[in-house]
Design a protein around this motif. Structure first.
Motif, PDB file in Angstrom:
ATOM      1  N   THR A 119      -2.009 -15.636  -9.357  1.00  0.00           N
ATOM      2  CA  THR A 119      -1.727 -17.067  -9.412  1.00  0.00           C
ATOM      3  C   THR A 119      -0.227 -17.319  -9.487  1.00  0.00           C
ATOM      4  N   GLU A 120       0.187 -18.443  -8.922  1.00  0.00           N
ATOM      5  CA  GLU A 120       1.573 -18.855  -9.114  1.00  0.00           C
ATOM      6  C   GLU A 120       1.691 -19.510 -10.476  1.00  0.00           C
ATOM      7  N   PHE A 121       2.893 -19.431 -11.042  1.00  0.00           N
ATOM      8  CA  PHE A 121       3.021 -19.862 -12.423  1.00  0.00           C
ATOM      9  C   PHE A 121       3.033 -21.381 -12.591  1.00  0.00           C
ATOM     10  N   GLY A 122       3.286 -22.109 -11.510  1.00  0.00           N
ATOM     11  CA  GLY A 122       3.386 -23.569 -11.615  1.00  0.00           C
ATOM     12  C   GLY A 122       2.190 -24.216 -12.272  1.00  0.00           C
ATOM     13  N   ILE A 123       1.004 -23.770 -11.914  1.00  0.00           N
ATOM     14  CA  ILE A 123      -0.210 -24.375 -12.470  1.00  0.00           C
ATOM     15  C   ILE A 123      -0.332 -24.077 -13.960  1.00  0.00           C
ATOM     16  N   VAL A 124       0.145 -22.899 -14.358  1.00  0.00           N
ATOM     17  CA  VAL A 124       0.117 -22.559 -15.781  1.00  0.00           C
ATOM     18  C   VAL A 124       1.098 -23.448 -16.545  1.00  0.00           C
ATOM     19  N   THR A 125       2.246 -23.724 -15.923  1.00  0.00           N
ATOM     20  CA  THR A 125       3.210 -24.637 -16.539  1.00  0.00           C
ATOM     21  C   THR A 125       2.570 -26.003 -16.762  1.00  0.00           C
TER      22      THR A 125
ATOM     23  N   VAL B  68      12.231 -16.494 -14.564  1.00  0.00           N
ATOM     24  CA  VAL B  68      11.448 -15.784 -13.548  1.00  0.00           C
ATOM     25  C   VAL B  68      11.473 -16.663 -12.309  1.00  0.00           C
ATOM     26  N   ASN B  69      12.020 -16.160 -11.222  1.00  0.00           N
ATOM     27  CA  ASN B  69      12.141 -17.014 -10.046  1.00  0.00           C
ATOM     28  C   ASN B  69      11.017 -16.757  -9.057  1.00  0.00           C
ATOM     29  N   GLN B  70      11.070 -17.506  -7.969  1.00  0.00           N
ATOM     30  CA  GLN B  70       9.928 -17.485  -7.049  1.00  0.00           C
ATOM     31  C   GLN B  70       9.802 -16.168  -6.285  1.00  0.00           C
ATOM     32  N   GLN B  71      10.859 -15.375  -6.246  1.00  0.00           N
ATOM     33  CA  GLN B  71      10.732 -14.066  -5.601  1.00  0.00           C
ATOM     34  C   GLN B  71      10.140 -13.029  -6.560  1.00  0.00           C
ATOM     35  N   GLY B  72       9.820 -13.459  -7.779  1.00  0.00           N
ATOM     36  CA  GLY B  72       9.295 -12.516  -8.755  1.00  0.00           C
ATOM     37  C   GLY B  72      10.381 -11.674  -9.381  1.00  0.00           C
ATOM     38  N   MET B  73      11.594 -12.210  -9.388  1.00  0.00           N
ATOM     39  CA  MET B  73      12.694 -11.496 -10.031  1.00  0.00           C
ATOM     40  C   MET B  73      12.926 -12.073 -11.419  1.00  0.00           C
ATOM     41  N   VAL B  74      13.341 -11.198 -12.320  1.00  0.00           N
ATOM     42  CA  VAL B  74      13.631 -11.639 -13.680  1.00  0.00           C
ATOM     43  C   VAL B  74      15.140 -11.705 -13.836  1.00  0.00           C
ATOM     44  N   LEU B  75      15.632 -12.878 -14.206  1.00  0.00           N
ATOM     45  CA  LEU B  75      17.053 -13.036 -14.453  1.00  0.00           C
ATOM     46  C   LEU B  75      17.223 -13.321 -15.934  1.00  0.00           C
ATOM     47  N   GLN B 120      10.051 -20.593 -12.583  1.00  0.00           N
ATOM     48  CA  GLN B 120       9.951 -21.491 -11.441  1.00  0.00           C
ATOM     49  C   GLN B 120       8.490 -21.623 -11.046  1.00  0.00           C
ATOM     50  N   ARG B 121       8.203 -22.714 -10.370  1.00  0.00           N
ATOM     51  CA  ARG B 121       6.796 -23.022 -10.076  1.00  0.00           C
ATOM     52  C   ARG B 121       6.102 -21.934  -9.266  1.00  0.00           C
ATOM     53  N   ALA B 122       6.824 -21.343  -8.361  1.00  0.00           N
ATOM     54  CA  ALA B 122       6.181 -20.369  -7.478  1.00  0.00           C
ATOM     55  C   ALA B 122       6.265 -18.941  -8.025  1.00  0.00           C
ATOM     56  N   ILE B 176      10.488 -17.435 -29.691  1.00  0.00           N
ATOM     57  CA  ILE B 176      10.365 -17.511 -28.243  1.00  0.00           C
ATOM     58  C   ILE B 176      10.085 -18.952 -27.873  1.00  0.00           C
ATOM     59  N   SER B 177      10.912 -19.492 -27.042  1.00  0.00           N
ATOM     60  CA  SER B 177      10.693 -20.894 -26.684  1.00  0.00           C
ATOM     61  C   SER B 177      10.440 -21.005 -25.191  1.00  0.00           C
ATOM     62  N   ILE B 178       9.613 -21.944 -24.862  1.00  0.00           N
ATOM     63  CA  ILE B 178       9.332 -22.212 -23.451  1.00  0.00           C
ATOM     64  C   ILE B 178      10.201 -23.402 -23.070  1.00  0.00           C
ATOM     65  N   ALA B 179      11.064 -23.195 -22.100  1.00  0.00           N
ATOM     66  CA  ALA B 179      11.983 -24.262 -21.706  1.00  0.00           C
ATOM     67  C   ALA B 179      11.223 -25.378 -21.011  1.00  0.00           C
ATOM     68  N   GLU B 180      11.728 -26.587 -21.135  1.00  0.00           N
ATOM     69  CA  GLU B 180      11.141 -27.715 -20.430  1.00  0.00           C
ATOM     70  C   GLU B 180      11.209 -27.444 -18.932  1.00  0.00           C
ATOM     71  N   PRO B 181      10.126 -27.665 -18.226  1.00  0.00           N
ATOM     72  CA  PRO B 181      10.099 -27.250 -16.817  1.00  0.00           C
ATOM     73  C   PRO B 181      11.034 -28.055 -15.895  1.00  0.00           C
ATOM     74  N   ASN B 182      11.348 -29.290 -16.272  1.00  0.00           N
ATOM     75  CA  ASN B 182      12.133 -30.093 -15.335  1.00  0.00           C
ATOM     76  C   ASN B 182      13.636 -29.958 -15.526  1.00  0.00           C
ATOM     77  N   GLN B 183      14.039 -29.107 -16.421  1.00  0.00           N
ATOM     78  CA  GLN B 183      15.477 -28.989 -16.657  1.00  0.00           C
ATOM     79  C   GLN B 183      16.168 -28.126 -15.627  1.00  0.00           C
TER      80      GLN B 183
END
Lengths: 151, 183
Positions: A119-125, B68-75, B120-122, B176-183
């Motif tokens: 799954t892509e993470f967007g839906i989990v977000t 974690v970006n859409q290419q599956g890389m961890v920065l 990221q969403r993807a 451990i905090s989850i950042a706001e997604p729209n930032q």
């Protein structure tokens, strides 16, 4: 000699079975209490991810599951990613109310996210944002125990 | 007539059949019981943000940002995040938490160290879990080391809700905090 025979013949040779129902009932009650009868039929495919550092949740009654994965279609085909709670596929927007109601019933609720590993993470977000709005903050990402050696 | 009444058997309910019924029920419940424990990575979500609420100021050195970006890389990094292979995440988190003010780019002290996770969403879920696993592993290692040094036991061997466990937990609080997604 006959003297001895007479003596042993007087005592009953039967094992008393009157207590057996009690023992069996005790076992029965134990299993009745530990049984969780409701099993959901999965409408989405969930292939667990593996992780090494995992915790166990022993209190199964506190856990509520959210399944996320590609929808199972007829003939082994897979469709779009869907969210399933209990027995129904739901929209992201419906999670808030569902989880809020569950939280009112059980304040120590743990939401276990069973997400398919592709799954892509967007839906989990999206789900997490809804859970935060609902106030169900204890979550758990369901994973399998990774076989040690490869990391 | 009265004599015949007296010849009747004792009006007792047969108890032998009860065991059979109980066994039948027992077998049914034995079969339907699943004693599998659910395992997973536990996490506490931050409460829903109130409107117009500013996040509390945190020094950049105390916040390890992981993306974690859409290419599956961890920065990851406290300043400019740089690509990091997943197996190295554990070591970097350990360095970051146990810095105790030595490196000016890493945390002041373990209790001030915060790990902020953004995706990221993807981004693939698998990578996210592997990354989170590494972060959890780093904290587990640190707690184990501290428990071994202080009490000669591993963290898991300490009793739940005991003072020892609380001490170790306070030494390395898992922030451990989850950042706001729209930032």
């Amino acid at each position: 000699m006959g003297h001895f025979e007479k003596k042993s013949a007087k005592t009953s040779q039967d094992v008393p079975t009157s207590a057996m129902p009690d023992v069996v009932f005790m076992l029965l009650i134990f299993f009745m209490v530990t049984t969780v009868l409701r099993e959901v039929t999965l409408q989405v495919k969930v292939n667990f991810t593996e992780a090494e550092n995992i915790e166990k949740i022993e209190q199964k009654r506190l856990v509520s599951y959210i399944y996320v994965g590609p929808k199972k279609l007829s003939g082994n085909r897979l469709g779009e990613t869907e969210i399933q709670i209990d027995d129904a596929l739901v929209d992201v927007g419906a999670i808030r109310k569902l989880m809020y109601d569950k939280l009112k019933e059980e304040p120590r609720l743990i939401v276990s996210l069973r997400v398919d590993d592709d799954t892509e993470f967007g839906i989990v977000t999206d789900i997490q944002q809804e859970l935060r709005e609902a106030g169900t903050l204890r979550i758990n990402y369901s994973t399998k125990q990774e076989v040690s050696g490869g990391s | 007539m009265f004599g015949r009444d007296r010849e009747r058997e004792d009006p007792e309910v047969g108890g032998a059949g009860m065991a059979d019924i109980a066994f039948l029920l027992l077998i049914f419940f034995l079969l339907v019981t699943t004693i599998d424990v659910d395992t997973g990575i536990g996490l506490q979500l931050p409460p829903a943000p109130e409107e117009n609420q500013q996040p509390p100021p945190i020094k950049t050195r105390n916040m390890m940002k992981i993306l974690v970006n859409q290419q599956g890389m961890v920065l990851m990094g406290t300043g400019e995040p740089e690509p990091t292979p997943v197996p190295q995440v554990k070591q970097r988190i350990k360095d970051f938490v146990t810095n105790r003010g030595k490196d000016p780019n890493l945390s002041d002290s373990p209790d001030k160290a915060i790990v902020s996770i953004k995706t990221q969403r993807a981004a693939p879920y698998k990578v996210y879990i592997n990354m989170l696993d590494e972060v959890m592993g780093a904290y587990a290692d640190l707690r184990n080391q501290a428990a071994q040094a202080q009490f000669g036991k591993s963290y898991e061997q300490l009793k739940d809700e005991s003072e020892e466990k609380a001490t170790i937990k306070d030494m390395f609080p898992k922030k451990i905090s989850i950042a706001e997604p729209n930032q």
